[in-house]
Design a protein around this motif. Structure first.
Motif, PDB file in Angstrom:
ATOM      1  N   GLU A 130      28.635  73.179 -27.851  1.00 52.62           N
ATOM      2  CA  GLU A 130      28.029  74.397 -27.305  1.00 52.62           C
ATOM      3  C   GLU A 130      28.863  74.983 -26.159  1.00 52.62           C
ATOM      4  OE1 GLU A 130      25.131  75.672 -28.414  1.00 52.62           O
ATOM      5  OE2 GLU A 130      24.755  77.179 -26.860  1.00 52.62           O
ATOM      6  N   VAL A 133      32.095  76.729 -27.370  1.00 51.94           N
ATOM      7  CA  VAL A 133      31.826  78.063 -27.925  1.00 51.94           C
ATOM      8  C   VAL A 133      31.498  79.060 -26.810  1.00 51.94           C
ATOM      9  CG1 VAL A 133      30.245  79.390 -29.383  1.00 51.94           C
ATOM     10  CG2 VAL A 133      31.048  77.154 -30.138  1.00 51.94           C
ATOM     11  N   THR A 134      30.725  78.633 -25.830  1.00 49.36           N
ATOM     12  CA  THR A 134      30.236  79.588 -24.833  1.00 49.36           C
ATOM     13  C   THR A 134      31.175  79.780 -23.640  1.00 49.36           C
ATOM     14  OG1 THR A 134      28.891  77.818 -23.882  1.00 49.36           O
ATOM     15  CG2 THR A 134      27.797  79.330 -25.427  1.00 49.36           C
ATOM     16  N   THR A 220      34.361  80.130 -34.337  1.00 48.01           N
ATOM     17  CA  THR A 220      32.950  80.535 -34.297  1.00 48.01           C
ATOM     18  C   THR A 220      32.710  81.469 -33.120  1.00 48.01           C
ATOM     19  OG1 THR A 220      32.324  78.386 -35.179  1.00 48.01           O
ATOM     20  CG2 THR A 220      30.568  79.661 -34.133  1.00 48.01           C
ATOM     21  N   ARG A 221      33.297  81.111 -31.989  1.00 52.41           N
ATOM     22  CA  ARG A 221      33.152  81.945 -30.782  1.00 52.41           C
ATOM     23  C   ARG A 221      33.667  83.362 -31.041  1.00 52.41           C
ATOM     24  NH1 ARG A 221      33.278  82.323 -25.226  1.00 52.41           N
ATOM     25  NH2 ARG A 221      34.966  83.596 -24.432  1.00 52.41           N
ATOM     26  N   GLN A 223      33.956  84.842 -33.971  1.00 49.20           N
ATOM     27  CA  GLN A 223      33.066  85.524 -34.925  1.00 49.20           C
ATOM     28  C   GLN A 223      31.807  86.057 -34.230  1.00 49.20           C
ATOM     29  OE1 GLN A 223      32.531  82.416 -37.805  1.00 49.20           O
ATOM     30  NE2 GLN A 223      34.686  82.538 -38.406  1.00 49.20           N
ATOM     31  N   LEU A 224      31.341  85.305 -33.234  1.00 47.89           N
ATOM     32  CA  LEU A 224      30.133  85.724 -32.518  1.00 47.89           C
ATOM     33  C   LEU A 224      30.436  86.843 -31.513  1.00 47.89           C
ATOM     34  CD1 LEU A 224      28.530  82.219 -31.818  1.00 47.89           C
ATOM     35  CD2 LEU A 224      27.710  83.947 -33.432  1.00 47.89           C
ATOM     36  N   LEU A 226      31.717  86.586 -28.483  1.00 47.47           N
ATOM     37  CA  LEU A 226      31.254  86.261 -27.134  1.00 47.47           C
ATOM     38  C   LEU A 226      32.277  86.701 -26.088  1.00 47.47           C
ATOM     39  CD1 LEU A 226      29.676  82.734 -27.701  1.00 47.47           C
ATOM     40  CD2 LEU A 226      28.557  84.939 -27.575  1.00 47.47           C
TER      41      LEU A 226
END
Ligand SMILES: [Zn+2]
Length: 241
Positions: A130, A133-134, A220-221, A223-224, A226
């Motif tokens: 987590e 990603v963040t 993933t990050r 794609q999101l 962020l």
């Protein structure tokens, strides 16, 4: 007295009232959550005219009133307000100078994160998916004496490429597009520190996630979509950077 009455009494704009109110609210939460104690920490918000509302020196941040906060310019001069701005104002000014993209700075003394820095346990290592990603890794900056110019200068390089950091043996700095965003990062930072602390108590020498796992998480990050500055992405302070 409601916010509107207080605002008209002091001649504050809506933006200034909201900023002052958010500082008092977040100060209360940080105090109740044990992220600061006594008169620790300091909190600021940059307004659209590039002045900064900041907590005063010595005040208990869990019990602030709107009118106790001071307003300063980006050189640290008082614009209005009685009292004296935070002794750690330098941290905030450096963040705003280096990061035109941010509007809020939160400095606290979260116990687990500070304890890890005292124990020289690296929070930059990617372990919790987590976090990768963040906000990415959490760099630790070298020790600098609080209340001196050294402190602001000690974080200058790192804050350019990270929204979160730990000042060795001292405390955290988190920045964001608003104060809630900066608080969210502090919350994640201390939660991660607590997990790492618990893991270290049962097994020393923790293993990081594999490079492959980190790469997938960073995909993933992306794609999101962020925002924020992630040190695992920009390689700030990491080997091979
Ligand atoms: Zn401090």
């Amino acid at each position: 007295m409601d916010l509107e009455t207080i605002a008209s009494r002091f001649g504050w704009s809506d933006e200034e009232v909201r900023a002052r109110n958010s500082i008092c609210e977040i100060g209360k939460i940080c105090y109740q959550r044990g992220l600061i104690s006594a008169s620790d920490g300091n909190i600021s918000v940059r307004l659209s005219d590039d002045t900064v509302i900041i907590t005063p020196a010595g005040g208990m941040k869990g019990f602030m009133q709107l009118e106790q906060l001071t307003r300063i310019d980006l050189a640290g001069n008082l614009v209005d307000g009685r009292g004296k701005n935070s002794t750690e104002t330098g941290i905030h000014l450096v963040c705003y100078q280096e990061r035109p993209d941010i509007r809020a700075v939160l400095h606290c003394h979260p116990p687990h994160a500070v304890a890890l820095s005292v124990a020289e346990i690296d929070m930059q290592m990617p372990i919790i998916p987590e976090m990768v990603v963040t906000i990415g890794g959490i760099p630790t900056t070298p020790f600098a004496t609080p209340g001196t110019h050294e402190l602001g200068d000690s974080i200058r390089e790192v804050v350019r490429c990270s929204d979160t950091l730990v000042m060795r043996n001292h405390g955290s700095v988190t920045v964001g597009g608003n104060l809630l965003d900066a608080f969210k990062k502090l919350d994640m930072l201390e939660h991660t520190a607590r997990i790492l602390w618990l893991a270290h108590t049962v097994k020393g020498g923790l293993e990081p996630l594999s490079d492959e796992a980190v790469r997938k998480l960073l995909d993933t990050r992306q794609q999101l979509g962020l925002g924020g500055r992630n040190t695992l992405e920009n390689r700030c302070g990491l080997q091979g950077s």
